[in-house]
Enzyme design. Structure first.
Site, short mmCIF file in Angstrom:
data_model
loop_
_atom_site.label_atom_id
_atom_site.label_comp_id
_atom_site.label_asym_id
_atom_site.label_seq_id
_atom_site.Cartn_x
_atom_site.Cartn_y
_atom_site.Cartn_z
N ARG A 10 -70.05 -78.83 26.26
CA ARG A 10 -70.65 -79.76 27.20
C ARG A 10 -69.52 -80.58 27.82
NH1 ARG A 10 -74.55 -85.05 26.14
NH2 ARG A 10 -74.82 -85.53 28.36
N HIS A 11 -69.64 -80.84 29.12
CA HIS A 11 -68.60 -81.62 29.81
C HIS A 11 -68.31 -82.94 29.08
CE1 HIS A 11 -71.47 -84.58 31.35
NE2 HIS A 11 -72.28 -83.56 31.60
N GLY A 12 -67.08 -83.43 29.25
CA GLY A 12 -66.73 -84.74 28.72
C GLY A 12 -67.56 -85.84 29.38
N SER A 14 -69.11 -88.38 31.62
CA SER A 14 -68.99 -88.61 33.05
C SER A 14 -69.10 -90.11 33.34
CB SER A 14 -70.09 -87.86 33.81
OG SER A 14 -71.35 -88.50 33.62
N GLN A 15 -68.79 -90.46 34.59
CA GLN A 15 -68.90 -91.86 34.98
C GLN A 15 -70.33 -92.37 34.81
OE1 GLN A 15 -66.02 -93.52 35.66
NE2 GLN A 15 -67.29 -95.38 35.52
N TRP A 16 -71.30 -91.50 35.09
CA TRP A 16 -72.70 -91.92 34.95
C TRP A 16 -73.18 -91.85 33.51
CZ3 TRP A 16 -76.37 -90.56 39.60
CH2 TRP A 16 -75.96 -91.29 40.71
N ASN A 17 -72.59 -90.99 32.66
CA ASN A 17 -72.86 -91.09 31.22
C ASN A 17 -72.44 -92.48 30.75
OD1 ASN A 17 -71.70 -87.72 30.61
ND2 ASN A 17 -73.81 -88.40 30.73
N GLY A 24 -78.32 -85.47 36.42
CA GLY A 24 -78.88 -84.25 36.99
C GLY A 24 -77.88 -83.50 37.85
N ARG A 62 -67.99 -82.38 37.03
CA ARG A 62 -67.75 -82.86 35.67
C ARG A 62 -67.59 -81.70 34.69
NH1 ARG A 62 -73.03 -83.95 37.20
NH2 ARG A 62 -74.75 -83.51 35.75
N GLU A 89 -76.72 -78.84 35.31
CA GLU A 89 -77.60 -79.70 34.52
C GLU A 89 -79.04 -79.55 35.02
OE1 GLU A 89 -78.81 -81.00 32.08
OE2 GLU A 89 -77.55 -82.75 31.66
#
Length: 250
Positions: A10-12, A14-17, A24, A62, A89
């Protein structure tokens, strides 16, 4: 017995995480922590002796940038890569961009859990005149209107991920190539549900941490034998718990 390995990442973060927002198909990049997670994943794979012949990722940066960092650590930046929207996603519809905790305060923890993790539950739809509708994005110009989601459940995500697995990724593995997939929490949950034959209730509780390599081992008939994360078990459990808690009111 010959064992074939597949690596999922899974991607590292993100800014929105980091900001605890529904992402999405919105194309947000990695945070600084996310870049570090991706590099750490690459280092772990190198330490364990992994190398690859082919890579798959989504069309969202991402995941693409996570893959770049992983391959750079492996000194395999040259590796051929196929990008597909089918590994994107899950589309979160009208929730995209909203803060998860604030949404939980408004609608309740259980409703947000169902939107995030429920198998057949779809978040509220976008309208086609919404700027977030994928039909406005040139990377999806070749997709039919039927393929462009206004929202998606995990079940709908499975409907695009699994045919891509069976028709594209699995045949490459059967030809003997070593494969890595860098994708997203829900596109990977879709694949894991299929590989492990998980029930709808079981998948509800599955949270995949960011930037941690997940290794699957298959027998000669490409049936999964086992799977495991690389890294410190306590740290991985804490990261998975943090993912689960993102959708709860403060």
């Amino acid at each position: 017995m010959a064992v074939t390995k597949l690596v999922l990442v899974r991607h590292g973060e993100s800014q929105w995480n980091k900001e605890n927002r529904f992402t999405g198909w919105y194309d947000v990049d990695l945070s600084e922590k996310g870049v570090s997670e991706a590099k750490a994943a690459g280092k772990l794979l190198k330490e364990e002796g992994f190398s690859f012949d082919f890579a798959y990722t989504s069309v969202l940066k991402r995941a693409i940038h996570t893959l770049w960092n992983v391959l750079d650590e492996l000194d395999q930046a040259w590796l051929p890569v196929e990008k597909s929207w089918k590994l994107n996603e899950r589309h979160y519809g009208a929730l995209q961009g909203l803060n998860k905790a604030e949404t939980a305060e408004k609608y309740g923890d259980e409703q947000v859990k169902q939107w995030r993790r429920g198998f057949a539950v779809t978040p509220p739809e976008l309208t086609k005149d919404d700027e977030r509708y994928p039909g406005h994005d040139p990377r999806y110009a070749k997709l039919s209107e039927k393929e462009l989601p206004l929202t998606e459940s995990l079940a709908l995500t499975i409907d695009r991920v699994i045919p891509y697995w069976t028709d594209t990724i699995l045949p490459r593995m059967k030809s003997g190539e070593r494969v890595i997939i860098a994708a997203h929490g829900n596109s990977l949950r879709a694949l894991v549900k299929y590989l492990d034959n998980m029930s709808e209730d079981e998948i509800l509780e599955l949270n995949i941490p960011t930037g941690v390599p997940l290794v699957y081992e298959f027998d000669e008939n490409f049936k999964p034998l086992k799977h495991y994360y690389l890294g410190n078990a306590d740290e991985i459990a804490a990261k998975a718990a943090a993912v689960a808690n993102q959708g709860k009111a403060k």
